[in-house]
Structure formats: C-alpha cells, structure tokens
Design a protein around this motif. Structure first.
Motif, PDB file in Angstrom:
ATOM      1  N   UNK A  43      97.277  94.684  96.206  1.00 56.97           N
ATOM      2  CA  UNK A  43      97.379  93.390  95.431  1.00 56.97           C
ATOM      3  C   UNK A  43      98.792  92.514  95.228  1.00 56.97           C
ATOM      4  N   UNK A  44      99.487  92.903  96.325  1.00 56.61           N
ATOM      5  CA  UNK A  44     100.880  92.041  96.441  1.00 56.61           C
ATOM      6  C   UNK A  44     100.714  90.717  96.230  1.00 56.61           C
ATOM      7  N   UNK A  45     101.458  89.891  95.440  1.00 54.99           N
ATOM      8  CA  UNK A  45     101.758  88.479  95.267  1.00 54.99           C
ATOM      9  C   UNK A  45     101.987  88.073  96.663  1.00 54.99           C
ATOM     10  N   UNK A  46     101.330  86.616  96.817  1.00 55.82           N
ATOM     11  CA  UNK A  46     101.200  86.211  98.100  1.00 55.82           C
ATOM     12  C   UNK A  46     102.830  85.430  98.111  1.00 55.82           C
ATOM     13  N   UNK A  47     103.407  85.217  99.376  1.00 53.60           N
ATOM     14  CA  UNK A  47     104.520  84.663  99.403  1.00 53.60           C
ATOM     15  C   UNK A  47     104.292  82.967  99.036  1.00 53.60           C
ATOM     16  N   UNK A  48     105.414  82.367  98.890  1.00 48.93           N
ATOM     17  CA  UNK A  48     105.371  80.953  98.610  1.00 48.93           C
ATOM     18  C   UNK A  48     105.086  80.364  99.814  1.00 48.93           C
ATOM     19  N   UNK A  49     104.438  78.901  99.715  1.00 44.41           N
ATOM     20  CA  UNK A  49     103.934  78.254 100.863  1.00 44.41           C
ATOM     21  C   UNK A  49     105.229  77.674 101.386  1.00 44.41           C
ATOM     22  N   UNK A  50     105.262  77.859 102.612  1.00 45.68           N
ATOM     23  CA  UNK A  50     106.616  77.267 103.217  1.00 45.68           C
ATOM     24  C   UNK A  50     106.448  75.863 103.375  1.00 45.68           C
ATOM     25  N   UNK A  51     107.697  75.192 103.044  1.00 46.19           N
ATOM     26  CA  UNK A  51     107.740  73.639 103.265  1.00 46.19           C
ATOM     27  C   UNK A  51     107.534  73.262 104.857  1.00 46.19           C
ATOM     28  N   UNK A  52     106.425  72.444 104.958  1.00 41.49           N
ATOM     29  CA  UNK A  52     106.318  72.017 106.493  1.00 41.49           C
ATOM     30  C   UNK A  52     107.364  71.346 107.074  1.00 41.49           C
ATOM     31  N   UNK A  53     107.872  70.510 106.008  1.00 37.29           N
ATOM     32  CA  UNK A  53     108.785  69.413 106.761  1.00 37.29           C
ATOM     33  C   UNK A  53     109.749  69.684 107.833  1.00 37.29           C
ATOM     34  N   UNK A  54     110.497  70.950 107.546  1.00 35.86           N
ATOM     35  CA  UNK A  54     111.357  71.433 108.516  1.00 35.86           C
ATOM     36  C   UNK A  54     110.760  71.644 109.871  1.00 35.86           C
ATOM     37  N   UNK A  55     109.564  71.861 110.067  1.00 36.61           N
ATOM     38  CA  UNK A  55     108.942  72.236 111.114  1.00 36.61           C
ATOM     39  C   UNK A  55     108.514  71.067 111.872  1.00 36.61           C
ATOM     40  N   UNK A  56     108.377  69.644 111.263  1.00 29.33           N
ATOM     41  CA  UNK A  56     107.952  68.844 111.628  1.00 29.33           C
ATOM     42  C   UNK A  56     108.458  68.268 113.186  1.00 29.33           C
ATOM     43  N   UNK A  57     109.922  67.996 112.929  1.00 32.32           N
ATOM     44  CA  UNK A  57     110.569  67.632 113.935  1.00 32.32           C
ATOM     45  C   UNK A  57     110.617  68.511 115.378  1.00 32.32           C
ATOM     46  N   UNK A  58     110.637  69.857 114.918  1.00 33.58           N
ATOM     47  CA  UNK A  58     110.598  70.499 116.055  1.00 33.58           C
ATOM     48  C   UNK A  58     109.273  70.648 116.633  1.00 33.58           C
ATOM     49  N   UNK A  59     108.168  70.679 116.036  1.00 35.47           N
ATOM     50  CA  UNK A  59     106.914  70.525 116.913  1.00 35.47           C
ATOM     51  C   UNK A  59     106.802  69.320 117.559  1.00 35.47           C
ATOM     52  N   UNK A  60     107.386  68.031 117.001  1.00 34.45           N
ATOM     53  CA  UNK A  60     107.174  66.892 117.722  1.00 34.45           C
ATOM     54  C   UNK A  60     108.024  67.099 118.949  1.00 34.45           C
ATOM     55  N   UNK A  61     109.023  67.638 119.032  1.00 35.23           N
ATOM     56  CA  UNK A  61     110.051  67.812 120.222  1.00 35.23           C
ATOM     57  C   UNK A  61     109.480  68.660 121.029  1.00 35.23           C
ATOM     58  N   UNK A  62     108.483  69.668 120.436  1.00 30.76           N
ATOM     59  CA  UNK A  62     107.827  70.624 121.377  1.00 30.76           C
ATOM     60  C   UNK A  62     106.921  70.048 122.209  1.00 30.76           C
ATOM     61  N   UNK A  63     106.086  69.192 121.430  1.00 26.24           N
ATOM     62  CA  UNK A  63     104.940  68.514 122.066  1.00 26.24           C
ATOM     63  C   UNK A  63     105.075  67.688 123.442  1.00 26.24           C
ATOM     64  N   UNK A  64     106.520  67.048 123.071  1.00 21.49           N
ATOM     65  CA  UNK A  64     107.067  66.219 124.443  1.00 21.49           C
ATOM     66  C   UNK A  64     107.107  67.159 125.750  1.00 21.49           C
ATOM     67  N   UNK A  65     107.287  68.456 125.567  1.00 18.62           N
ATOM     68  CA  UNK A  65     107.336  69.039 126.636  1.00 18.62           C
ATOM     69  C   UNK A  65     106.105  69.721 127.276  1.00 18.62           C
ATOM     70  N   UNK A  66     104.819  69.335 126.684  1.00 19.14           N
ATOM     71  CA  UNK A  66     103.764  69.846 127.409  1.00 19.14           C
ATOM     72  C   UNK A  66     103.028  68.859 128.056  1.00 19.14           C
ATOM     73  N   UNK A  67     102.881  67.453 128.391  1.00 19.97           N
ATOM     74  CA  UNK A  67     102.238  66.515 129.164  1.00 19.97           C
ATOM     75  C   UNK A  67     102.579  67.014 130.650  1.00 19.97           C
ATOM     76  N   UNK A  68     101.521  66.832 131.387  1.00 17.96           N
ATOM     77  CA  UNK A  68     101.728  67.145 132.905  1.00 17.96           C
ATOM     78  C   UNK A  68     101.422  65.677 133.642  1.00 17.96           C
ATOM     79  N   UNK A  69     102.353  65.429 134.314  1.00 20.69           N
ATOM     80  CA  UNK A  69     101.851  64.359 135.460  1.00 20.69           C
ATOM     81  C   UNK A  69     101.419  64.670 136.579  1.00 20.69           C
ATOM     82  N   UNK A  70     100.102  64.632 136.578  1.00 21.62           N
ATOM     83  CA  UNK A  70      99.453  65.373 137.702  1.00 21.62           C
ATOM     84  C   UNK A  70      99.654  64.487 139.169  1.00 21.62           C
ATOM     85  N   UNK A  71      99.526  63.066 138.708  1.00 25.29           N
ATOM     86  CA  UNK A  71      99.983  62.328 140.100  1.00 25.29           C
ATOM     87  C   UNK A  71     100.221  61.021 139.586  1.00 25.29           C
TER      88      UNK A  71
END
Length: 530
Positions: free
Chosen positions: A339-367
């Motif tokens: 019955x351990x207490x749950x950790x605090x919910x992390x603030x998603x704001x600091x992740x937002x810019x990192x995830x947006x930068x990461x997404x830019x690395x995914x698309x593939x120009x097939x032709x």
C-alpha cells in the motif's frame, strides 16, 4: 501468496482471474467494480484529469480485499494518456531508431501512468510488420525488422519494470502475417516452426530472458506448431492461442520457459467468440494455460461458469491454483500489498519541447522524384488539400487535421476539397493528400479510399500530378504507395497528433531535414519506386 490464497474462498479466487474494462468513475461504476471484486481493471481514460483518476483509483484500491492490478495500453500517440505527455508511437520510434529516445519515452509514459495508479501495461507490441496489409499491426509495431524490434522493445520492458509498471509482451504467438484483424476473425501465423523460431520465437525468448512479467496470448493460431506436437488435427490446429494448450503450455511455458502471468487478449473479440460460446471460452482460457481473462460482457455469469468448471474438475485443482497464484504473484512483485503511496504526478510541461523535437526526427521522405520540396508560399501559394481527417483508433470518431490551418499560418492559401466537388488543377500550385489513419481496431482493412477522398466517379479517378506538384503525407499507415504508386512525392510521418503535423510543416518548408530511416518497406508495389 499462500496466506492470501487461504484467506479467499473459491468464488473470490475466481474473481482474481478476471480483468474487467473500466470507464468513468460515477457511483454506479464504483459500485460495479467493488461488487464484482475482480483481480484487475483496465482503465480507459475518458478525459478526466490526472488528479481525478488518481483519487478514484486509490479509492477503489482502498476498499479491495486484494489490491487490484490496474492496466492500460501505453502505446503512445493517440494511445497516450490524455492528461499526460503526447509521445511517439512504436513505428515512429522505430523510424527515429534511437534507443535512448525510446527509453526516455518509456520512462515518461511509465512515470505518468504509475502516478495515477496504473501498475501494468499491455505493451510492448512484439508483432512484426510482415504482411503489409495487416491493419492491426502497422503503427503499433516497431517495424518489420526483427533486430530493430528487439532493439527497442527490450529497453521498453526494462524501463517500464524499473518504474514499477509490469510489462506485457504481445500478441502471442505473433501477429503480422495475416491481413485480417483478430477483433473480427481468428488470424493465422503461417510460419513453420523453424521460421517462427528465428523471428517471433527469438523476440519472445529475448523478452522472457529480459524478465518480462506477462505475456498476452491472442486470438491467433499457429497451426504448424500444434501439428508438430500432435495437438492440432483438422480445425484444432487453428485454435486461437488464447485457448490453445499447445501454444500456452507446451510452447510458451515448457519450450520457452516463461514463468510469469499469461493474460488473454480481450475475450470479447470475434477471433475467440466465433470459435467458442461466450461462457465456455472463459473456462477454456484458464483450462488451457491462461491465468487471467481480459474483459467480459457478462462478468457475473462468466465468473459463475468458471467457478462451476473448477468444482466439476474441468479446470483441474492444479491449474486453478497455478492461475490464481500467478495473479497474486504479480501483485506481490509489484508490492501492491504494501500500500505504498503513489508518487506525485510529474509535470508534463518540461517534456513537451523534448517530445516535439523528437517527433521531427521520425518522418521519412520515401520519394521526391521531381524535387518538388521544399514548398514555398510564394511559389506554391495556392494549395488544394485532400483529406479524410484523423481516424480515432479507439473511439471510432474522426478529428479535423490541424494541417490546413498550420499551412495558412505560413502564408499558403489552402482549399480543402469536399468530396463530390469537381477536381481541377487550374487555379492551384500544389496538391497535398493528407492521410491520417493510425492502426485501427475492427476496421479490418486500411487503404487509400480514392472514392471517399474524391467523391463521384470522375473525381475518384482524377490524378493531378501531370499538371501540378503533388505531395502525399501519411500520418499513420505507412503503405499507401500500394494504392498510389505513381505519386511523385511521398512522406511517412507515422503519427497523427498535432505536434507531428507541426513537424511535417517544418519539413515541407525545408526548415528541418528528414532524418527518419524507414522501419518498413513502403514500396510494396514494384512501380511505386517510379
């Protein structure tokens, strides 16, 4: 575990074998879960905030005689937690092909889920994009290359379990060779045992060696193995894995040495319900080696059916004890009894810019055979856009793309084609087809529906690329070149969320460079290369 087993009667033990679907937290839902006392629930988040989810799940746990497993499908993109960080789906991560990035995404998902009370994820997907028409695999998989799948799935298992989330390898015995959907029909893994050993078998062995706590057995048949060991003549060779002793006991437990919990895929799927009646299928899930039943249309009746099978000996005492104690064992491994207490919910704001930068690395120009990119609002100001909007993979609804407005903000004049309108190149400088279908459930097939896009016979057959530049972008299913092999410019972007659309605008305009490496062969038709 022994003390917990002894503190329960047989009806309560049967309850531990059920994982029920849970949506919302009105008083009726709370009363329903408490009254049924299942071993676990799978949460489908309905737009409530993190703190509300956290409080309600905690409330249910406080009144449970045995703490519940609380599961979710942490798959990213449209399957991200609605109150958490939007992260790439597996196919986008495979295109980025950066293990550190996959680990970061897994840690973000795990920490956010754990903070609201989720302790079990039905991921990673170990399926292989082998048959490209498989709409049920597509963007949920790490691609078609076994090495790449292992490179990303195994770290995901490790990170999840480091963060207190039990991981699940799915869909046993391996999906991706059948172009059908197990929600609608039992699908088939057609490989020989030798071929399976080198592909799906390798992935499951490595997941087991990595300590994965659970395996999801699916409504997929593996006839060659059943026949090899003499447990699969005629129709029995095509029993879904969810009710196949050959696959669950002989192959998974004995041959591969898996000692964790086996949970069925959703037992309401037609891949199972077409084979066995509703109540009997639940009995067979447990009798043939499964430990937990996922979902139920009639939980009271089905729990009674399983209890009757236990009392009649159709589920042997040994099998019953084994299944219940494996469920209790997973709970003990997770430390739910403390019955351990749950950790605090992390603030998603600091992740937002990192995830947006990461997404830019995914698309593939097939032709881009004519060199039409980048687009310029001076040269390509008048844009004709074709789209069927975003298909929601879970709720069967459609959302409007942000892409037209994003392009308008860059100075383009965007006209979105309405199906049935006459299609003319005159008056436009470029046409963009924006397709946005990630892997869907119960759709059966994903394809480029020219009729739905164009409307009317002439519009369905109209092709503009002899008159103006044409760019096709898929924010999901990566195989549209089969239906449009001669489109001159084609981009796979893998995920539909708005940050990915923003990333594609940057790429279309040349403000970023295409970095993704194709995790599948998009050129499924020979003429698609031209």
């Amino acid at each position: 575990m022994k003390r917990t087993w002894e503190a329960l009667d047989d009806a309560e033990r049967v309850g531990q074998l059920f994982n029920l679907r849970s949506v919302g937290f009105d008083t009726e839902e709370i009363a329903r879960v408490r009254g049924l006392a299942p071993g676990g629930i799978t949460r489908f988040f309905d737009g409530s905030g993190a703190e509300e989810e956290r409080a309600r799940i905690a409330e249910l746990q406080q009144t449970a005689k045995v703490p519940m497993l609380v599961s979710a499908d942490l798959e990213g993109s449209r399957m991200s937690l609605p109150f958490g960080t939007q992260v790439p789906n597996p196919l986008a991560l495979a295109a980025i092909d950066d293990v550190a990035a996959t680990e970061e995404v897994a840690r973000i998902m795990a920490r956010e889920a754990r903070a609201v009370g989720v302790n079990w994820s039905f991921t990673p997907v170990l399926d292989i994009n082998a048959a490209w028409r498989s709409s049920i695999v597509a963007t949920r998989s790490y691609g078609s290359d076994v090495d790449r799948i292992a490179r990303h799935a195994l770290p995901q298992i490790r990170v999840f379990q480091e963060e207190g989330i039990a991981a699940t390898a799915k869909h046993w015995p391996g999906e991706g060779h059948d172009d059908r959907d197990q929600h609608l029909v039992t699908t088939i893994n057609p490989l020989t045992l030798e071929e399976w050993d080198e592909s799906h078998g390798r992935l499951y062995r490595e997941a087991i060696d990595a300590g994965v706590m659970s395996v999801m057995t699916a409504h997929i048949a593996f006839p060659d193995y059943a026949r090899r060991i003499g447990k699969g003549e005629g129709a029995d060779a095509f029993l879904p894995g969810s009710v196949s002793e050959a696959l669950n006991t002989d192959l998974l437990r004995e041959r591969l040495g898996f000692n964790g919990i086996v949970v069925s895929d959703a037992s309401r799927m037609a891949g199972l319900s077409a084979v066995l009646p509703q109540h009997e299928s639940k009995v067979q899930i447990i009798a043939t080696g499964g430990d937990m039943i996922l979902f139920s249309l009639d939980p009271v009746g089905e729990m009674e059916a399983v209890l009757a099978a236990v009392r009649e000996g159709r589920i042997t005492p040994e099998r019953f004890f084994d299944a219940v104690t494996r469920v209790l064992g997973l709970k003990a491994w997770l430390g739910l009894h403390r019955g351990d207490p749950l950790p605090a919910f992390p603030d998603p704001a600091p992740n937002k810019a990192r995830m947006e930068a990461l997404l830019r690395r995914a698309p593939v120009l097939e032709k881009d055979i004519h060199g039409d990119l980048p687009l310029d609002p001076e040269k390509h100001r008048r844009v004709l856009m074709f789209t069927t909007d975003i298909a929601d993979p879970m709720l069967k609804r459609r959302h409007k793309l942000a892409l037209p407005n994003l392009l308008r903000a860059e100075g383009f004049e965007v006209t979105v084609h309405e199906p049935g309108d006459k299609i003319e190149a005159k008056g436009f400088d470029v046409a963009i087809y924006a397709l946005a279908e990630e892997t869907l459930l119960t759709r059966g097939r994903i394809f480029l529906d020219w009729a739905a896009i164009g409307g009317g016979l002439d519009a369905t057959m109209r092709r503009l690329w002899h008159e103006i530049p044409v760019v096709m972008v898929s924010f999901g299913f990566p195989y549209y070149l089969y239906d449009a092999p001669r489109v001159p410019t084609y981009i796979n972007a893998f995920a539909t969320m708005e940050p990915m659309q923003e990333a594609v605008v940057d790429l279309l305009m040349g403000r970023a460079t295409f970095e993704g490496t194709a995790p599948v062969d998009a050129f499924v038709s020979p003429d698609a290369h031209y």
